[in-house]
Scaffold this active site. Structure first.
Site, PDB file in Angstrom:
ATOM      1  N   LYS A 280       0.839  -1.197   0.000  1.00 54.06           N
ATOM      2  CA  LYS A 280       0.000   0.000   0.000  1.00 54.06           C
ATOM      3  C   LYS A 280       0.871   1.242   0.000  1.00 54.06           C
ATOM      4  O   LYS A 280       0.580   2.233  -0.675  1.00 54.06           O
ATOM      5  CB  LYS A 280      -0.927  -0.013   1.213  1.00 54.06           C
ATOM      6  CG  LYS A 280      -1.965   1.126   1.225  1.00 54.06           C
ATOM      7  CD  LYS A 280      -1.480   2.375   1.916  1.00 54.06           C
ATOM      8  CE  LYS A 280      -2.547   3.451   1.915  1.00 54.06           C
ATOM      9  NZ  LYS A 280      -2.058   4.733   2.483  1.00 54.06           N
ATOM     10  N   HIS A 393       4.645  11.316  10.164  1.00 55.18           N
ATOM     11  CA  HIS A 393       3.275  11.322   9.649  1.00 55.18           C
ATOM     12  C   HIS A 393       2.382  12.241  10.470  1.00 55.18           C
ATOM     13  O   HIS A 393       1.600  13.015   9.923  1.00 55.18           O
ATOM     14  CB  HIS A 393       2.714   9.900   9.658  1.00 55.18           C
ATOM     15  CG  HIS A 393       1.290   9.828   9.191  1.00 55.18           C
ATOM     16  ND1 HIS A 393       0.942   9.917   7.860  1.00 55.18           N
ATOM     17  CD2 HIS A 393       0.133   9.686   9.873  1.00 55.18           C
ATOM     18  CE1 HIS A 393      -0.368   9.827   7.745  1.00 55.18           C
ATOM     19  NE2 HIS A 393      -0.886   9.684   8.950  1.00 55.18           N
TER      20      HIS A 393
END
Length: 438
Positions: A280, A393
């Site tokens: 992914k 992130h």
């Protein structure tokens, strides 16, 4: 809504919006304003977007960012990326800068073959069908000359057609399996047009084949369609350098880092639960460039994930090794892309993205896309095996949280200063915002 709506597609855009606002929203006027705020002020551009799909009511924006400093095969490029997920563009850019001083990315096209099938049912003697196919095979080529002539001028066309017996999997099931070279176009319409003509030729020729019984002449074509699985349309992207050159701020021990990195990749090679998330991350980079350049990311996703499972178990698309003091990281992915046709000549931002890439051929675009996927994967694995992935992130995600709560400029300054020294999480940020506002 209690009843179906009749003739919706025939309503004007204004009428569709008014109907939707009235049927589904407690404050229809606010819904209408929101939808219209996303219209393009240039009527020509808006009309173009309206006609891309059916029942268009507005535009759905996704950010278009750029990742600079990609050194690919000795040449610098800036790669356009259309994606809504925070940190993806930053991670790709960071990887590009890291490898720009370590030899850059190497990209190679291994093959460009695309394919499609005519799926049909034949209830008869299989040996007769084989003889029939051998006799009429040339007719499939001649009957499609009006379709293939322009593609042949560009050096492409039909490569081969094979008869495949699939009766061990499904009773009476056979295929015409055709391979194609579509040059700089993705080629979906070209391939499907050829396949549909193959089906017509197959049925027509069977009716007059002298060895077939009346029952055998009745070949039933189930469907004729290209395949998005293109295991012979492959691009390889790679980075490598001596282990000691891996050293940087977060990699104080290059040997240990390289070994952890290789172990992380090997886990993704043998553990499907990890492989899905691992891949992914690769697709974060791949999809973003595919979308920015007007290609079909759903087809790319389907084909790549099928390729990841080609051994019978879903596995990592990327691989890594350490040999003779050299760290090497690479991936091979199937990519059926185009730089002509479709949205590439219609969507203004697609044209801009392709121009940014200096109007690449389909093969060159395959290289850009694969490199973006590898760069994204390297960034993720570097974080996972060093500082952890959430640190970077969540810093990027902080902006989304601040926007969600309509933080003003003073609040933003105070909150960013606070979270320089505290762990970022959604709940922690929300709690701090509420504390500030009290």
């Amino acid at each position: 809504m209690n009843n179906a709506v009749a003739g919706f597609s025939k309503l004007s855009k204004e009428e569709k919006i008014n109907w939707i606002a009235k049927e589904y929203f407690s404050t229809p006027s606010e819904a209408i304003v929101l939808l219209k705020n996303y219209w393009n002020t240039d009527e020509k551009i808006q009309k173009l977007h309206d006609e891309f799909i059916e029942n268009t009511i507005t535009n759905f924006y996704i950010p278009l960012g750029v990742a600079p400093n990609f050194l690919i095969n000795g040449k610098y490029s800036t790669i356009p990326m259309a994606i809504e997920e925070s940190s993806v563009v930053a991670a790709a850019s960071k990887s590009a800068k890291f490898w720009s001083t370590r030899g850059g990315f190497k990209a190679t096209i291994l093959n460009t073959e695309k394919n499609g099938q005519v799926h049909f049912i034949y209830k008869g003697d299989e040996s007769k069908l084989a003889l029939f196919f051998a006799q009429v095979k040339s007719k499939f080529f001649t009957d499609t000359e009006n379709i293939t002539k322009n593609m042949q001028k560009r050096g492409g066309g039909i490569l081969d057609i094979q008869l495949k017996d699939k009766t061990d999997l499904l009773d009476n099931y056979f295929q015409l399996h055709a391979t194609f070279d579509t040059k700089d176009s993705m080629g979906a319409n070209f391939i499907n047009s050829c396949l549909e003509q193959f089906a017509k030729t197959l049925k027509a020729e069977a009716l007059t084949y002298e060895l077939f019984t009346e029952n055998e002449k009745d070949i039933h074509v189930v469907m004729s369609i290209l395949s998005n699985y293109v295991p012979n349309c492959i691009v390889r992207a790679q980075v490598s350098c001596p282990i000691d050159e891996l050293e940087e701020k977060h990699i104080e021990n290059p040997q240990a880092f390289a070994e952890r990195f290789v172990q992380a990749v090997k886990i993704a090679e043998i553990e499907p639960y990890r492989a899905v998330t691992h891949n992914k991350g690769i697709m974060n980079g791949i999809d973003a460039v595919v979308l920015a350049t007007g290609n079909d990311f759903r087809a790319v996703e389907a084909g790549i994930h099928a390729y990841a499972a080609k051994s019978g178990q879903y596995s990592s698309l990327s691989h890594a090794k350490v040999e003779n003091g050299i760290f090497t990281f690479w991936l091979e992915v199937p990519l059926a892309l185009g730089t002509v046709g479709g949205l590439t000549s219609l969507h203004p931002l697609v044209k801009l993205s392709l121009e940014m890439l200096e109007n690449p051929s389909a093969q060159e675009l395959m290289q850009f896309v694969a490199v973006a996927g590898l760069a994204q994967n390297f960034a993720a694995l570097r974080s996972l095996t060093t500082t952890g992935i959430q640190d970077g992130h969540m810093k990027m995600h902080l902006n989304n949280i601040l926007n969600q709560f309509d933080a003003n400029e003073n609040e933003r300054i105070t909150i960013r200063k606070h979270f320089k020294h505290h762990a970022i999480s959604h709940s922690a940020v929300v709690d701090y915002i509420e504390t500030l506002r009290k």
